[in-house]
Design an enzyme around this catalytic site. Structure first.
Site, PDB file in Angstrom:
ATOM      1  CB  CYS B  78      -0.965  -0.047   1.195  1.00  0.00           C
ATOM      2  SG  CYS B  78      -2.303   1.145   1.059  1.00  0.00           S
ATOM      3  CG  HIS B 165      -3.927  -3.988   2.863  1.00  0.00           C
ATOM      4  ND1 HIS B 165      -2.982  -3.428   3.684  1.00  0.00           N
ATOM      5  CD2 HIS B 165      -4.525  -2.967   2.217  1.00  0.00           C
ATOM      6  CE1 HIS B 165      -3.026  -2.107   3.563  1.00  0.00           C
ATOM      7  NE2 HIS B 165      -3.945  -1.799   2.679  1.00  0.00           N
ATOM      8  CD  GLU B 167      -1.786  -6.351   5.428  1.00  0.00           C
ATOM      9  OE1 GLU B 167      -1.277  -6.823   4.394  1.00  0.00           O
ATOM     10  OE2 GLU B 167      -2.028  -5.140   5.552  1.00  0.00           O
TER      11      GLU B 167
END
Lengths: 258, 238
Positions: B78, B165, B167
């Site tokens: 990001c 993302h 994660e």
């Protein structure tokens, strides 16, 4: 607390854990402190401070020096956990804490996420019902009432919430949802009831799916179930004449409205 | 080990958790501390997190350019992706189409980072800024339907930038992408989970802290406060 929950917790705790459980009913204290307050951040801070004062009072009776809290990492980071982070909201147990506290904090779960806490709970052989208990915001129903908190509005949101919960449990979807609840939005709209004009409040139903609380999808509940929830709320909860379904993911929204 | 630079993302700690779960040591540091941290930890790889700030906004957190001359593989996520483009001669700026929530990613160039069972899958986005031109030496390796430079790579230097993302659980193959980055860094992965030993360690820590004093637990009836109460109860009794 949600409808019937205090009793339920007392029952679970009596049965499974041999902990010394003290129930303090501070409803009136909270309502008085929150009277006239509409700003969500102020609500959270007032609740956080009052929580601590009540704990201090109880701790004094028990001669305790420590306060144990179930703070998890998402509470920490949303309350501005690191130098360059933005504050998203003040969690009552983190940035809602008063500056001067007599008690020292113990937060064994501060570095963990919800699913990790659930993994520990499973290893500790917690009863199933508790394992699947949905997260409930620390500041309680106060942040599910947009605008002023009055005893009447508290009863309204509690009654609507109870219907949401009952219907989803009946549809056997409760365990599949992360959180399901009602929000009293403060928006008013026109309705017609038995040929008569009505002008009532709006309930928003929020049902979401998530694993670690950092991101979430709104739940694709069956239309029939949504219909049932909506009809029951407008028929059974006085003052409500419109129900809307919240279809926003997190991000950009958060799970709770405040 | 992995050095994770925290630019203030809500999910920086979550990235660290995923790296830990993949079996690699990981340390989170602030961008201001990066030079000292590299010297101290000698990381096998560096991950740059997201941020609430943006590069054309007020006081964006930066890192020195020399970090990119150490020969250490770097993954920018990001804001980290945008920062890498910004420092290395590409361009980052406000996106015409902002993406929040699910987006479909299509892999357009093969890369060891995307050694995955599928080439078209859902990822999770949360950004209003984007990489508009990749830095020299980088190629685009994946796009979303809006045409964003969703992933870029400089395979020679082992620099990777991704806008989504990995994660979060809503990114399909997110953990696989992080695992691939760890193998690019030469780190061998093995899954790690919560066990009875983790619990025993937590109980010992609590015992040491409270010692023979007394504690009250704030209990909401929810799982977090109940687990905290049971752990403390195990540590110090009633």
């Amino acid at each position: 607390m949600r409808a019937g929950e205090t009793e339920e917790i007392q029952k679970t705790f009596g049965r499974y854990f041999k902990l010394n459980l003290i129930v303090v009913n501070a409803r009136q204290e909270f309502l008085t402190a929150l009277s006239g307050v509409t700003d969500p951040e102020r609500k959270r801070l007032i609740i956080g401070e009052l929580f601590i004062r009540i704990f201090e009072r109880e701790a004094k009776k028990l001669r305790a020096d420590y306060l144990v809290q179930g703070t998890i990492y998402p509470d920490v980071i949303e309350s501005k956990g690191t130098k360059h982070a933005d504050k998203i909201k003040s969690h009552h147990n983190v940035s809602g804490l008063p500056k001067f506290m007599k008690l020292q904090l113990i937060e064994p779960l501060r570095e963990l996420y919800k699913d990790e806490v659930r993994a520990i709970a499973a290893l500790l052989k917690f009863p199933k019902k508790l394992l699947h208990r949905q997260p409930f915001p620390g500041p309680g129903l106060a942040i599910r009432i947009i605008g002023k908190i009055t005893p009447e509005r508290l009863e309204t949101v509690r009654a609507a919430d109870h219907i949401v919960r009952e219907e989803i449990i009946r549809a056997k979807l409760w365990d599949k949802t992360w959180q399901a609840f009602a929000v009293l939005t403060g928006a008013r709209s026109t309705g017609v009831r038995g040929d008569e004009r009505s002008y009532g409040e709006t309930i928003a139903v929020r049902v979401i799916e998530a694993v670690d609380a950092m991101t979430a999808h709104w739940s694709r509940l069956p239309y029939d179930l949504l219909d049932k929830i909506s009809s029951r709320i407008v028929n059974e909860v006085p003052g409500i004449n419109r129900v809307v379904y919240d279809i926003t993911n997190k991000p950009p929204a958060t799970m709770e409205w405040e | 080990m992995i050095l994770l630079i925290d630019f203030g993302s809500q999910t920086a700690h979550l990235i660290a958790r995923r790296i830990w779960e993949l079996g690699s040591p990981v340390t989170i540091v602030l961008p201001e501390e990066i030079t000292a941290a590299v010297r101290q930890h000698k990381p096998h790889g560096i991950i740059l997190s997201g941020s609430p700030k943006y590069l054309d906004g007020k006081k964006p957190p930066l890192i020195p350019e020399k970090v990119f001359r150490l020969g250490i593989p770097i993954l920018g996520i990001c804001y980290g992706h945008q920062l890498m483009a910004h420092i290395l001669g590409g361009r980052a700026g406000e996106a015409k189409v902002k993406e929040y929530g699910p987006a479909m990613l299509t892999i357009v160039n093969q890369s060891p980072l995307f050694s995955l069972p599928a080439s078209h899958f859902q990822v999770w986005m949360s950004h209003g800024h984007e990489v508009q031109r990749e830095a020299p030496g980088f190629v685009c390796i994946a796009r979303t339907d809006t045409g964003t430079l969703a992933a870029v790579a400089d395979e020679k230097q082992k620099f990777y930038g991704i806008q989504f993302h990995p994660e979060v659980v809503h990114t399909k193959y997110g953990t696989d992408i992080l695992r691939n980055f760890l193998s690019i860094c030469g780190i061998r992965t093995k899954p790690r989970r919560m066990t009875a030993r983790t619990i025993a360690r937590m109980v010992t820590t609590i015992k040491a802290e409270i010692d023979d004093k007394r504690a009250v637990c704030g209990l909401s009836g929810g799982i977090d406060s109940t687990v905290a109460a049971v752990l403390v109860h195990r540590a110090i009794g009633t």
